[in-house]
Design a protein around this motif. Structure first.
Motif, PDB file in Angstrom:
ATOM      1  N   MET A  42      10.872  13.724 -11.862  1.00  0.00           N
ATOM      2  CA  MET A  42      10.320  12.592 -11.579  1.00  0.00           C
ATOM      3  C   MET A  42      11.115  12.061 -10.270  1.00  0.00           C
ATOM      4  N   ILE A  43      12.252  12.018 -10.171  1.00  0.00           N
ATOM      5  CA  ILE A  43      12.808  11.677  -8.852  1.00  0.00           C
ATOM      6  C   ILE A  43      12.568  12.265  -7.702  1.00  0.00           C
ATOM      7  N   GLY A  44      12.491  13.814  -7.829  1.00  0.00           N
ATOM      8  CA  GLY A  44      11.917  14.542  -6.777  1.00  0.00           C
ATOM      9  C   GLY A  44      10.341  14.470  -6.252  1.00  0.00           C
ATOM     10  N   CYS A  45       9.451  14.133  -7.184  1.00  0.00           N
ATOM     11  CA  CYS A  45       8.231  13.893  -6.774  1.00  0.00           C
ATOM     12  C   CYS A  45       7.907  12.379  -6.184  1.00  0.00           C
ATOM     13  N   TYR A  46       8.662  11.673  -6.700  1.00  0.00           N
ATOM     14  CA  TYR A  46       8.622  10.180  -6.077  1.00  0.00           C
ATOM     15  C   TYR A  46       9.462  10.386  -4.546  1.00  0.00           C
ATOM     16  N   ALA A  47      10.428  10.917  -4.374  1.00  0.00           N
ATOM     17  CA  ALA A  47      10.950  11.055  -2.935  1.00  0.00           C
ATOM     18  C   ALA A  47      10.203  11.640  -2.212  1.00  0.00           C
ATOM     19  N   VAL A  48       9.307  12.808  -2.462  1.00  0.00           N
ATOM     20  CA  VAL A  48       8.650  13.524  -1.657  1.00  0.00           C
ATOM     21  C   VAL A  48       7.302  12.917  -0.971  1.00  0.00           C
ATOM     22  N   CYS A  49       6.789  12.046  -2.262  1.00  0.00           N
ATOM     23  CA  CYS A  49       5.577  11.176  -2.104  1.00  0.00           C
ATOM     24  C   CYS A  49       5.993   9.876  -1.266  1.00  0.00           C
ATOM     25  N   GLU A  50       7.047   9.443  -1.272  1.00  0.00           N
ATOM     26  CA  GLU A  50       7.489   8.356  -0.586  1.00  0.00           C
ATOM     27  C   GLU A  50       7.698   8.668   0.796  1.00  0.00           C
ATOM     28  N   ARG A  99       0.665  -1.068   0.095  1.00  0.00           N
ATOM     29  CA  ARG A  99       0.003  -0.135   0.072  1.00  0.00           C
ATOM     30  C   ARG A  99       0.894   1.191   0.001  1.00  0.00           C
ATOM     31  N   LEU A 100       1.964   1.437   0.671  1.00  0.00           N
ATOM     32  CA  LEU A 100       2.925   2.500   0.826  1.00  0.00           C
ATOM     33  C   LEU A 100       3.346   2.820  -0.542  1.00  0.00           C
ATOM     34  N   ALA A 101       4.166   1.618  -0.891  1.00  0.00           N
ATOM     35  CA  ALA A 101       4.795   1.793  -2.495  1.00  0.00           C
ATOM     36  C   ALA A 101       3.692   2.360  -3.328  1.00  0.00           C
ATOM     37  N   LEU A 102       2.518   1.601  -3.603  1.00  0.00           N
ATOM     38  CA  LEU A 102       1.602   1.942  -4.847  1.00  0.00           C
ATOM     39  C   LEU A 102       0.900   3.511  -4.585  1.00  0.00           C
ATOM     40  N   GLU A 103       0.787   3.777  -3.057  1.00  0.00           N
ATOM     41  CA  GLU A 103       0.240   5.036  -2.882  1.00  0.00           C
ATOM     42  C   GLU A 103       1.309   6.024  -3.180  1.00  0.00           C
ATOM     43  N   ALA A 104       2.540   5.855  -2.953  1.00  0.00           N
ATOM     44  CA  ALA A 104       3.926   6.903  -3.389  1.00  0.00           C
ATOM     45  C   ALA A 104       3.711   6.933  -5.052  1.00  0.00           C
ATOM     46  N   LEU A 105       3.796   5.656  -5.657  1.00  0.00           N
ATOM     47  CA  LEU A 105       4.025   5.565  -6.981  1.00  0.00           C
ATOM     48  C   LEU A 105       2.969   6.492  -7.517  1.00  0.00           C
ATOM     49  N   MET A 106       1.544   6.255  -7.299  1.00  0.00           N
ATOM     50  CA  MET A 106       0.544   6.793  -7.855  1.00  0.00           C
ATOM     51  C   MET A 106       0.430   8.464  -7.607  1.00  0.00           C
ATOM     52  N   GLN A 107       0.739   8.905  -6.336  1.00  0.00           N
ATOM     53  CA  GLN A 107       0.962  10.149  -6.207  1.00  0.00           C
ATOM     54  C   GLN A 107       2.060  10.996  -6.770  1.00  0.00           C
ATOM     55  N   ALA A 108       3.179  10.147  -7.084  1.00  0.00           N
ATOM     56  CA  ALA A 108       4.296  10.844  -7.784  1.00  0.00           C
ATOM     57  C   ALA A 108       3.984  11.059  -9.285  1.00  0.00           C
ATOM     58  N   PHE A 109       3.214   9.908  -9.861  1.00  0.00           N
ATOM     59  CA  PHE A 109       2.545  10.118 -11.160  1.00  0.00           C
ATOM     60  C   PHE A 109       1.688  11.315 -11.331  1.00  0.00           C
TER      61      PHE A 109
END
Length: 131
Positions: A110-118, A70-80
């Motif tokens: 992309m990396i910045g968005c993923y890091a912040v969302c994670e 859930r954590l990984a998918l939530e972070a991936l979706m928000q980053a996208f």
């Protein structure tokens, strides 16, 4: 052992990640001097490496427990969503000649968005395991 899935993921992800980086570096160095077939070949190899990285990530997610998934998918979706929104804003700002945007910022966005969302997802659930 509890770290076995993490070790397997890191072992499985190392080869496609390194191959992607090597191909990208070679493409940046030799790509401009190649003809169209050489450039297409580089793109095909690069996208194959990217697909391999995605497959390793997908396999790892399928082996995770529900909270980690859930954590990984939530972070991936928000980053996208965030990265796509930023790309649209930059694209339209460039089209309206409000600012000049280089495509070189795309990986950083992309990396910045993923890091912040994670980090945001882990803060929300107070979950700080490595993976």
């Amino acid at each position: 052992m509890r770290d076995q899935p993490v070790k397997r993921y890191l072992r499985d992800a190392l080869a496609p990640l390194l191959l992607t980086l090597v191909v990208a570096a070679l493409m940046m160095h030799f790509g401009p001097s190649l003809g169209a077939p050489g450039k297409v070949a580089f793109l095909v190899v690069l996208m194959s490496c990217y697909g391999w990285c995605g497959w390793v990530e997908f396999r790892h997610l399928r082996m995770c427990d529900e909270l980690r998934r859930r954590l990984a998918l939530e972070a991936l979706m928000q980053a996208f969503i965030a990265a796509f929104g930023i790309f649209l804003v930059l694209l339209f700002a460039h089209a309206l000649k409000l600012l000049t945007v280089s495509i070189d910022v795309a990986p950083l966005v992309m990396i910045g968005c993923y890091a912040v969302c994670e980090i945001g997802a882990r803060l929300r659930y107070r979950y700080w395991a490595l993976l």
